[in-house]
Design a protein around this motif. Sequence first.
Motif, PDB file in Angstrom:
ATOM      1  N   ILE A  22       0.818  -1.175   0.048  1.00  0.00           N
ATOM      2  CA  ILE A  22       0.017  -0.023   0.022  1.00  0.00           C
ATOM      3  C   ILE A  22       0.909   1.256   0.010  1.00  0.00           C
ATOM      4  CG2 ILE A  22      -1.792   1.413   1.154  1.00  0.00           C
ATOM      5  CD1 ILE A  22      -3.000  -1.458   2.273  1.00  0.00           C
ATOM      6  N   PHE A  23       1.713   1.169   0.963  1.00  0.00           N
ATOM      7  CA  PHE A  23       2.826   2.567   0.946  1.00  0.00           C
ATOM      8  C   PHE A  23       3.656   2.641  -0.052  1.00  0.00           C
ATOM      9  CE2 PHE A  23       1.815   1.931   5.654  1.00  0.00           C
ATOM     10  CZ  PHE A  23       0.669   3.244   5.601  1.00  0.00           C
ATOM     11  N   PHE A  24       3.991   1.595  -0.809  1.00  0.00           N
ATOM     12  CA  PHE A  24       4.800   1.558  -2.170  1.00  0.00           C
ATOM     13  C   PHE A  24       3.904   2.235  -3.051  1.00  0.00           C
ATOM     14  CE2 PHE A  24       6.149  -0.251  -6.064  1.00  0.00           C
ATOM     15  CZ  PHE A  24       7.569   0.295  -6.041  1.00  0.00           C
ATOM     16  N   THR A  25       2.816   1.825  -3.321  1.00  0.00           N
ATOM     17  CA  THR A  25       1.897   2.329  -4.287  1.00  0.00           C
ATOM     18  C   THR A  25       1.492   3.792  -3.995  1.00  0.00           C
ATOM     19  OG1 THR A  25       1.212   0.130  -4.458  1.00  0.00           O
ATOM     20  CG2 THR A  25      -0.203   1.830  -5.521  1.00  0.00           C
ATOM     21  N   VAL A  26       1.243   4.032  -2.922  1.00  0.00           N
ATOM     22  CA  VAL A  26       0.827   5.741  -2.475  1.00  0.00           C
ATOM     23  C   VAL A  26       2.140   6.196  -2.808  1.00  0.00           C
ATOM     24  CG1 VAL A  26       0.202   7.089  -0.395  1.00  0.00           C
ATOM     25  CG2 VAL A  26      -0.955   4.793  -0.854  1.00  0.00           C
ATOM     26  N   ARG A  27       3.328   6.115  -2.616  1.00  0.00           N
ATOM     27  CA  ARG A  27       4.323   6.972  -3.038  1.00  0.00           C
ATOM     28  C   ARG A  27       4.497   7.220  -4.341  1.00  0.00           C
ATOM     29  NH1 ARG A  27       7.006   4.110   1.080  1.00  0.00           N
ATOM     30  NH2 ARG A  27       7.981   2.591  -0.336  1.00  0.00           N
ATOM     31  N   ILE A  28       4.096   6.102  -5.210  1.00  0.00           N
ATOM     32  CA  ILE A  28       3.883   6.314  -6.734  1.00  0.00           C
ATOM     33  C   ILE A  28       2.899   7.149  -7.043  1.00  0.00           C
ATOM     34  CG2 ILE A  28       3.828   4.947  -8.779  1.00  0.00           C
ATOM     35  CD1 ILE A  28       5.205   2.735  -7.584  1.00  0.00           C
ATOM     36  N   LEU A  29       1.776   7.112  -6.344  1.00  0.00           N
ATOM     37  CA  LEU A  29       0.806   7.659  -6.780  1.00  0.00           C
ATOM     38  C   LEU A  29       0.932   9.262  -6.555  1.00  0.00           C
ATOM     39  CD1 LEU A  29      -2.133   5.908  -5.449  1.00  0.00           C
ATOM     40  CD2 LEU A  29      -1.673   6.325  -7.639  1.00  0.00           C
ATOM     41  N   THR A  73      -0.689   9.108 -12.320  1.00  0.00           N
ATOM     42  CA  THR A  73      -2.238   8.851 -12.301  1.00  0.00           C
ATOM     43  C   THR A  73      -2.519   7.591 -11.871  1.00  0.00           C
ATOM     44  OG1 THR A  73      -2.448   7.890 -14.591  1.00  0.00           O
ATOM     45  CG2 THR A  73      -2.346  10.314 -14.287  1.00  0.00           C
ATOM     46  N   CYS A  74      -3.700   7.297 -11.004  1.00  0.00           N
ATOM     47  CA  CYS A  74      -4.028   5.923 -10.782  1.00  0.00           C
ATOM     48  C   CYS A  74      -4.291   5.043 -11.937  1.00  0.00           C
ATOM     49  CB  CYS A  74      -5.478   6.055 -10.174  1.00  0.00           C
ATOM     50  SG  CYS A  74      -5.584   7.032  -8.420  1.00  0.00           S
ATOM     51  N   GLU A  75      -4.595   5.323 -13.010  1.00  0.00           N
ATOM     52  CA  GLU A  75      -4.785   4.628 -14.497  1.00  0.00           C
ATOM     53  C   GLU A  75      -3.257   4.032 -14.611  1.00  0.00           C
ATOM     54  OE1 GLU A  75      -8.311   7.003 -13.830  1.00  0.00           O
ATOM     55  OE2 GLU A  75      -6.152   7.395 -13.762  1.00  0.00           O
ATOM     56  N   SER A  76      -2.233   4.837 -14.684  1.00  0.00           N
ATOM     57  CA  SER A  76      -1.001   4.420 -14.879  1.00  0.00           C
ATOM     58  C   SER A  76      -0.290   3.453 -14.116  1.00  0.00           C
ATOM     59  CB  SER A  76      -0.108   5.512 -15.363  1.00  0.00           C
ATOM     60  OG  SER A  76       0.205   6.415 -14.090  1.00  0.00           O
ATOM     61  N   ALA A 133      -7.526  -2.637  -8.814  1.00  0.00           N
ATOM     62  CA  ALA A 133      -8.540  -1.864  -9.089  1.00  0.00           C
ATOM     63  C   ALA A 133      -8.122  -0.445  -9.096  1.00  0.00           C
ATOM     64  CB  ALA A 133      -9.911  -2.042  -8.354  1.00  0.00           C
ATOM     65  N   ILE A 134      -8.591   0.380 -10.101  1.00  0.00           N
ATOM     66  CA  ILE A 134      -8.390   1.658 -10.129  1.00  0.00           C
ATOM     67  C   ILE A 134      -9.056   2.427  -8.983  1.00  0.00           C
ATOM     68  CG2 ILE A 134      -8.590   4.053 -11.657  1.00  0.00           C
ATOM     69  CD1 ILE A 134      -7.927   2.166 -14.077  1.00  0.00           C
ATOM     70  N   LEU A 135     -10.211   1.831  -8.592  1.00  0.00           N
ATOM     71  CA  LEU A 135     -10.980   2.597  -7.704  1.00  0.00           C
ATOM     72  C   LEU A 135     -10.393   2.259  -6.262  1.00  0.00           C
ATOM     73  CD1 LEU A 135     -13.593   3.963  -6.391  1.00  0.00           C
ATOM     74  CD2 LEU A 135     -14.689   1.611  -6.443  1.00  0.00           C
ATOM     75  N   THR A 136      -9.433   1.150  -6.174  1.00  0.00           N
ATOM     76  CA  THR A 136      -8.854   0.936  -5.195  1.00  0.00           C
ATOM     77  C   THR A 136      -7.585   2.079  -4.918  1.00  0.00           C
ATOM     78  OG1 THR A 136      -9.309  -1.367  -4.738  1.00  0.00           O
ATOM     79  CG2 THR A 136      -7.141  -0.444  -3.740  1.00  0.00           C
ATOM     80  N   LEU A 137      -7.139   2.312  -5.867  1.00  0.00           N
ATOM     81  CA  LEU A 137      -5.937   3.264  -5.778  1.00  0.00           C
ATOM     82  C   LEU A 137      -6.536   4.775  -5.558  1.00  0.00           C
ATOM     83  CD1 LEU A 137      -3.892   2.048  -9.066  1.00  0.00           C
ATOM     84  CD2 LEU A 137      -3.543   1.781  -6.554  1.00  0.00           C
ATOM     85  N   TYR A 138      -7.570   5.198  -6.216  1.00  0.00           N
ATOM     86  CA  TYR A 138      -8.264   6.381  -5.756  1.00  0.00           C
ATOM     87  C   TYR A 138      -8.640   6.449  -4.178  1.00  0.00           C
ATOM     88  CZ  TYR A 138      -8.810   8.274 -10.617  1.00  0.00           C
ATOM     89  OH  TYR A 138      -8.454   8.687 -11.754  1.00  0.00           O
ATOM     90  N   LEU A 139      -9.264   5.380  -3.767  1.00  0.00           N
ATOM     91  CA  LEU A 139      -9.445   5.239  -2.157  1.00  0.00           C
ATOM     92  C   LEU A 139      -8.088   5.553  -1.372  1.00  0.00           C
ATOM     93  CD1 LEU A 139     -12.346   2.586  -2.441  1.00  0.00           C
ATOM     94  CD2 LEU A 139     -12.395   4.941  -1.867  1.00  0.00           C
ATOM     95  N   TRP A 140      -7.163   4.802  -1.730  1.00  0.00           N
ATOM     96  CA  TRP A 140      -5.784   4.989  -1.280  1.00  0.00           C
ATOM     97  C   TRP A 140      -5.428   6.480  -1.076  1.00  0.00           C
ATOM     98  CZ3 TRP A 140      -2.644   0.041  -2.904  1.00  0.00           C
ATOM     99  CH2 TRP A 140      -3.088  -1.150  -2.365  1.00  0.00           C
ATOM    100  N   ARG A 141      -5.367   6.875  -2.330  1.00  0.00           N
ATOM    101  CA  ARG A 141      -5.111   8.309  -2.564  1.00  0.00           C
ATOM    102  C   ARG A 141      -5.842   9.230  -1.664  1.00  0.00           C
ATOM    103  NH1 ARG A 141      -4.747  10.614  -8.266  1.00  0.00           N
ATOM    104  NH2 ARG A 141      -2.525  10.104  -8.269  1.00  0.00           N
ATOM    105  N   HIS A 142      -7.252   8.861  -1.558  1.00  0.00           N
ATOM    106  CA  HIS A 142      -7.991   9.936  -0.638  1.00  0.00           C
ATOM    107  C   HIS A 142      -7.607   9.512   0.900  1.00  0.00           C
ATOM    108  CE1 HIS A 142     -11.316  12.059   0.628  1.00  0.00           C
ATOM    109  NE2 HIS A 142     -11.645  11.142   1.473  1.00  0.00           N
ATOM    110  N   LYS A 143      -7.533   8.384   1.333  1.00  0.00           N
ATOM    111  CA  LYS A 143      -7.480   7.947   2.700  1.00  0.00           C
ATOM    112  C   LYS A 143      -6.038   8.369   3.243  1.00  0.00           C
ATOM    113  CE  LYS A 143      -7.690   4.281   6.074  1.00  0.00           C
ATOM    114  NZ  LYS A 143      -8.527   4.832   6.967  1.00  0.00           N
ATOM    115  N   PHE A 144      -5.145   8.357   2.425  1.00  0.00           N
ATOM    116  CA  PHE A 144      -3.565   8.696   2.966  1.00  0.00           C
ATOM    117  C   PHE A 144      -3.262  10.173   2.548  1.00  0.00           C
ATOM    118  CE2 PHE A 144      -3.811   4.171   2.721  1.00  0.00           C
ATOM    119  CZ  PHE A 144      -3.390   3.666   4.086  1.00  0.00           C
TER     120      PHE A 144
END
Length: 116
Positions: A75-82, A86-89, A103-114
Amino acid sequence: MTHLKQNLIPKPTHCKVCGHGGSLKWHGNYARSLITMSATYMISIKRLFCTFCGHTFALLPKFVMKFFQYAKDTIFFTVRILKFQTCESVAEKFIAQSQRCIAILTLYLWRHKFGL
């Protein structure tokens, strides 16, 4: 995960809810999936019961976040990349590098949550 496989997670001395010491008893376990960058694992999560206040809770290892299927480091590795992409890339790169979908929606949720 070696830590979990060897059952080296110690039982807490006090209840997480009421703080009473010496009242915790093992209360079984349950299977839970854990998704990492390379694979999906089924891990066993131990449960504890407080005989003083009656609450039951799970003893999660440090690499597992409550309510998340993905490993904490994933999760934290992915959030750093975000922060830079973009979530899609990121979703496309996740598939290309690890042959796993996220899921792209999961990435958007992580972006919002963190807070990104």
